[in-house]
Design a protein around this motif. Structure first.
Motif, PDB file in Angstrom:
ATOM      1  N   ILE A   3     -42.712  67.765 -19.293  1.00 12.28           N
ATOM      2  CA  ILE A   3     -43.569  69.107 -19.683  1.00 12.28           C
ATOM      3  C   ILE A   3     -43.244  68.886 -20.881  1.00 12.28           C
ATOM      4  O   ILE A   3     -42.198  69.016 -21.766  1.00 12.28           O
ATOM      5  CB  ILE A   3     -42.501  69.847 -18.453  1.00 12.28           C
ATOM      6  CG1 ILE A   3     -42.696  69.190 -17.060  1.00 12.28           C
ATOM      7  CG2 ILE A   3     -42.798  71.336 -18.530  1.00 12.28           C
ATOM      8  CD1 ILE A   3     -43.970  69.114 -16.070  1.00 12.28           C
ATOM      9  N   VAL A   4     -44.082  70.131 -21.424  1.00 15.23           N
ATOM     10  CA  VAL A   4     -44.114  70.249 -23.312  1.00 15.23           C
ATOM     11  C   VAL A   4     -43.754  72.192 -23.081  1.00 15.23           C
ATOM     12  O   VAL A   4     -42.745  71.796 -23.953  1.00 15.23           O
ATOM     13  CB  VAL A   4     -45.185  70.185 -23.844  1.00 15.23           C
ATOM     14  CG1 VAL A   4     -45.511  70.927 -25.346  1.00 15.23           C
ATOM     15  CG2 VAL A   4     -45.915  68.753 -23.589  1.00 15.23           C
ATOM     16  N   ASP A   5     -43.867  72.797 -22.389  1.00 21.07           N
ATOM     17  CA  ASP A   5     -43.797  74.159 -22.114  1.00 21.07           C
ATOM     18  C   ASP A   5     -43.969  74.479 -20.804  1.00 21.07           C
ATOM     19  O   ASP A   5     -44.687  73.625 -20.630  1.00 21.07           O
ATOM     20  CB  ASP A   5     -43.814  74.723 -24.033  1.00 21.07           C
ATOM     21  CG  ASP A   5     -45.687  74.505 -23.549  1.00 21.07           C
ATOM     22  OD1 ASP A   5     -46.133  75.107 -22.667  1.00 21.07           O
ATOM     23  OD2 ASP A   5     -45.661  75.175 -24.980  1.00 21.07           O
ATOM     24  N   LYS A   6     -44.351  76.334 -20.735  1.00 22.19           N
ATOM     25  CA  LYS A   6     -44.267  76.737 -18.933  1.00 22.19           C
ATOM     26  C   LYS A   6     -45.908  75.905 -19.525  1.00 22.19           C
ATOM     27  O   LYS A   6     -46.174  76.531 -18.233  1.00 22.19           O
ATOM     28  CB  LYS A   6     -43.682  77.474 -19.186  1.00 22.19           C
ATOM     29  CG  LYS A   6     -42.322  78.199 -19.546  1.00 22.19           C
ATOM     30  CD  LYS A   6     -42.226  79.565 -18.786  1.00 22.19           C
ATOM     31  CE  LYS A   6     -40.995  79.537 -18.989  1.00 22.19           C
ATOM     32  NZ  LYS A   6     -40.180  80.676 -18.786  1.00 22.19           N
ATOM     33  N   LEU A   7     -46.472  76.163 -20.358  1.00 23.86           N
ATOM     34  CA  LEU A   7     -47.898  76.349 -19.960  1.00 23.86           C
ATOM     35  C   LEU A   7     -48.865  74.833 -20.422  1.00 23.86           C
ATOM     36  O   LEU A   7     -49.942  74.657 -20.881  1.00 23.86           O
ATOM     37  CB  LEU A   7     -48.894  77.174 -20.915  1.00 23.86           C
ATOM     38  CG  LEU A   7     -48.206  78.577 -20.482  1.00 23.86           C
ATOM     39  CD1 LEU A   7     -48.771  79.513 -21.863  1.00 23.86           C
ATOM     40  CD2 LEU A   7     -48.771  78.536 -19.638  1.00 23.86           C
ATOM     41  N   SER A   8     -47.998  73.628 -21.300  1.00 23.43           N
ATOM     42  CA  SER A   8     -48.692  72.469 -21.322  1.00 23.43           C
ATOM     43  C   SER A   8     -47.778  71.525 -20.641  1.00 23.43           C
ATOM     44  O   SER A   8     -46.561  70.907 -20.455  1.00 23.43           O
ATOM     45  CB  SER A   8     -48.760  72.450 -22.653  1.00 23.43           C
ATOM     46  OG  SER A   8     -47.883  72.509 -23.261  1.00 23.43           O
ATOM     47  N   ASN A  36     -53.830  68.865 -10.505  1.00 26.15           N
ATOM     48  CA  ASN A  36     -52.260  69.623  -9.878  1.00 26.15           C
ATOM     49  C   ASN A  36     -51.890  70.912 -11.150  1.00 26.15           C
ATOM     50  O   ASN A  36     -51.661  71.503 -10.400  1.00 26.15           O
ATOM     51  CB  ASN A  36     -51.407  68.995  -9.693  1.00 26.15           C
ATOM     52  CG  ASN A  36     -51.082  68.544  -8.399  1.00 26.15           C
ATOM     53  OD1 ASN A  36     -52.277  68.712  -7.954  1.00 26.15           O
ATOM     54  ND2 ASN A  36     -50.411  67.249  -7.573  1.00 26.15           N
ATOM     55  N   HIS A  37     -51.987  69.703 -12.529  1.00 28.37           N
ATOM     56  CA  HIS A  37     -51.643  71.167 -13.388  1.00 28.37           C
ATOM     57  C   HIS A  37     -52.520  71.857 -14.087  1.00 28.37           C
ATOM     58  O   HIS A  37     -52.245  73.171 -14.303  1.00 28.37           O
ATOM     59  CB  HIS A  37     -51.086  70.229 -14.237  1.00 28.37           C
ATOM     60  CG  HIS A  37     -50.252  69.282 -13.905  1.00 28.37           C
ATOM     61  ND1 HIS A  37     -49.079  69.602 -14.821  1.00 28.37           N
ATOM     62  CD2 HIS A  37     -49.717  67.367 -13.992  1.00 28.37           C
ATOM     63  CE1 HIS A  37     -48.111  68.656 -14.530  1.00 28.37           C
ATOM     64  NE2 HIS A  37     -48.119  67.868 -14.105  1.00 28.37           N
ATOM     65  N   LEU A  38     -53.454  71.060 -13.780  1.00 29.38           N
ATOM     66  CA  LEU A  38     -55.338  72.076 -14.390  1.00 29.38           C
ATOM     67  C   LEU A  38     -54.943  73.820 -13.356  1.00 29.38           C
ATOM     68  O   LEU A  38     -55.435  74.725 -13.682  1.00 29.38           O
ATOM     69  CB  LEU A  38     -56.379  71.499 -14.253  1.00 29.38           C
ATOM     70  CG  LEU A  38     -56.496  70.575 -15.431  1.00 29.38           C
ATOM     71  CD1 LEU A  38     -57.752  69.699 -15.141  1.00 29.38           C
ATOM     72  CD2 LEU A  38     -56.598  71.029 -16.897  1.00 29.38           C
ATOM     73  N   ASP A  39     -55.088  73.466 -11.859  1.00 31.83           N
ATOM     74  CA  ASP A  39     -54.858  74.620 -11.100  1.00 31.83           C
ATOM     75  C   ASP A  39     -53.488  75.398 -11.301  1.00 31.83           C
ATOM     76  O   ASP A  39     -54.351  76.853 -10.523  1.00 31.83           O
ATOM     77  CB  ASP A  39     -54.412  73.732  -9.817  1.00 31.83           C
ATOM     78  CG  ASP A  39     -55.633  73.144  -9.229  1.00 31.83           C
ATOM     79  OD1 ASP A  39     -56.629  73.532  -9.637  1.00 31.83           O
ATOM     80  OD2 ASP A  39     -55.602  72.137  -8.132  1.00 31.83           O
ATOM     81  N   ARG A  40     -53.094  74.532 -11.912  1.00 27.45           N
ATOM     82  CA  ARG A  40     -51.129  75.472 -12.458  1.00 27.45           C
ATOM     83  C   ARG A  40     -52.216  76.658 -14.056  1.00 27.45           C
ATOM     84  O   ARG A  40     -50.870  76.851 -14.482  1.00 27.45           O
ATOM     85  CB  ARG A  40     -49.816  75.167 -12.492  1.00 27.45           C
ATOM     86  CG  ARG A  40     -49.644  74.676 -10.905  1.00 27.45           C
ATOM     87  CD  ARG A  40     -48.103  74.033 -11.094  1.00 27.45           C
ATOM     88  NE  ARG A  40     -47.644  72.986 -11.719  1.00 27.45           N
ATOM     89  CZ  ARG A  40     -47.505  71.996 -11.291  1.00 27.45           C
ATOM     90  NH1 ARG A  40     -47.675  71.522 -10.072  1.00 27.45           N
ATOM     91  NH2 ARG A  40     -47.737  71.012 -11.882  1.00 27.45           N
ATOM     92  N   LYS A  41     -53.330  76.524 -14.442  1.00 29.13           N
ATOM     93  CA  LYS A  41     -53.651  77.111 -15.233  1.00 29.13           C
ATOM     94  C   LYS A  41     -53.019  75.938 -16.782  1.00 29.13           C
ATOM     95  O   LYS A  41     -52.546  77.040 -18.050  1.00 29.13           O
ATOM     96  CB  LYS A  41     -53.713  77.965 -15.505  1.00 29.13           C
ATOM     97  CG  LYS A  41     -53.665  78.942 -14.819  1.00 29.13           C
ATOM     98  CD  LYS A  41     -55.220  78.764 -14.138  1.00 29.13           C
ATOM     99  CE  LYS A  41     -56.445  79.119 -13.186  1.00 29.13           C
ATOM    100  NZ  LYS A  41     -57.604  79.298 -13.006  1.00 29.13           N
ATOM    101  N   GLU A  42     -52.068  75.057 -16.531  1.00 24.35           N
ATOM    102  CA  GLU A  42     -51.568  74.577 -17.791  1.00 24.35           C
ATOM    103  C   GLU A  42     -52.188  73.064 -18.357  1.00 24.35           C
ATOM    104  O   GLU A  42     -53.592  73.030 -18.062  1.00 24.35           O
ATOM    105  CB  GLU A  42     -50.737  73.256 -16.951  1.00 24.35           C
ATOM    106  CG  GLU A  42     -49.379  74.067 -16.288  1.00 24.35           C
ATOM    107  CD  GLU A  42     -48.331  73.087 -16.155  1.00 24.35           C
ATOM    108  OE1 GLU A  42     -47.560  73.436 -15.444  1.00 24.35           O
ATOM    109  OE2 GLU A  42     -49.028  72.492 -15.698  1.00 24.35           O
ATOM    110  N   LYS A  43     -52.485  73.558 -19.886  1.00 24.82           N
ATOM    111  CA  LYS A  43     -53.567  72.354 -20.768  1.00 24.82           C
ATOM    112  C   LYS A  43     -52.229  71.524 -20.831  1.00 24.82           C
ATOM    113  O   LYS A  43     -51.184  70.654 -20.293  1.00 24.82           O
ATOM    114  CB  LYS A  43     -52.302  73.079 -22.507  1.00 24.82           C
ATOM    115  CG  LYS A  43     -53.343  71.823 -23.023  1.00 24.82           C
ATOM    116  CD  LYS A  43     -53.129  72.469 -24.752  1.00 24.82           C
ATOM    117  CE  LYS A  43     -53.581  71.804 -25.721  1.00 24.82           C
ATOM    118  NZ  LYS A  43     -53.061  71.359 -27.232  1.00 24.82           N
ATOM    119  N   VAL A  44     -53.131  70.191 -19.903  1.00 28.87           N
ATOM    120  CA  VAL A  44     -53.129  68.639 -20.114  1.00 28.87           C
ATOM    121  C   VAL A  44     -53.752  67.599 -21.279  1.00 28.87           C
ATOM    122  O   VAL A  44     -54.761  67.887 -21.689  1.00 28.87           O
ATOM    123  CB  VAL A  44     -53.895  68.587 -18.749  1.00 28.87           C
ATOM    124  CG1 VAL A  44     -53.998  67.279 -18.470  1.00 28.87           C
ATOM    125  CG2 VAL A  44     -53.250  69.888 -17.490  1.00 28.87           C
TER     126      VAL A  44
END
Length: 88
Positions: free
Chosen positions: A8-13, A36-44
């Motif tokens: 986990i880089v930060d809350k968004l990636s 799973n991460h994309l669904d949470r709107k995180e940068k992958v």
């Protein structure tokens, strides 16, 4: 066999590190982790540095995910063609 590690880089990636073979057996697992991460709107960011082998299913998966994830550190044997690949 593949080993998937999520940093986990930060809350968004998140950075997903792959070690091993990206093949027919591994693609569903890696796809689920990415989605799973994309669904949470995180940068992958998918880090391929530890990749030992990739087959057609693995290449197809990476091609289909282009534009949705960033791919970094592909080994020399990985020919990703027109995928936008960034090397660090």
């Amino acid at each position: 066999m593949i080993h998937v590690k999520e940093n986990i880089v930060d809350k968004l990636s998140v950075e997903i590190l792959l070690d091993g073979n990206l093949d027919d057996e591994a693609v569903p697992l890696v796809a689920d982790v990415c989605r799973n991460h994309l669904d949470r709107k995180e940068k992958v960011v998918l880090n391929l540095e530890g990749l030992l082998h990739i087959n057609r299913a693995g290449r197809t998966f990476l091609f289909e995910m282009r534009g949705r994830i960033s791919i970094v550190n592909p080994p020399e044997f990985v020919e990703l063609g027109q995928l936008l690949v960034k090397s660090e």
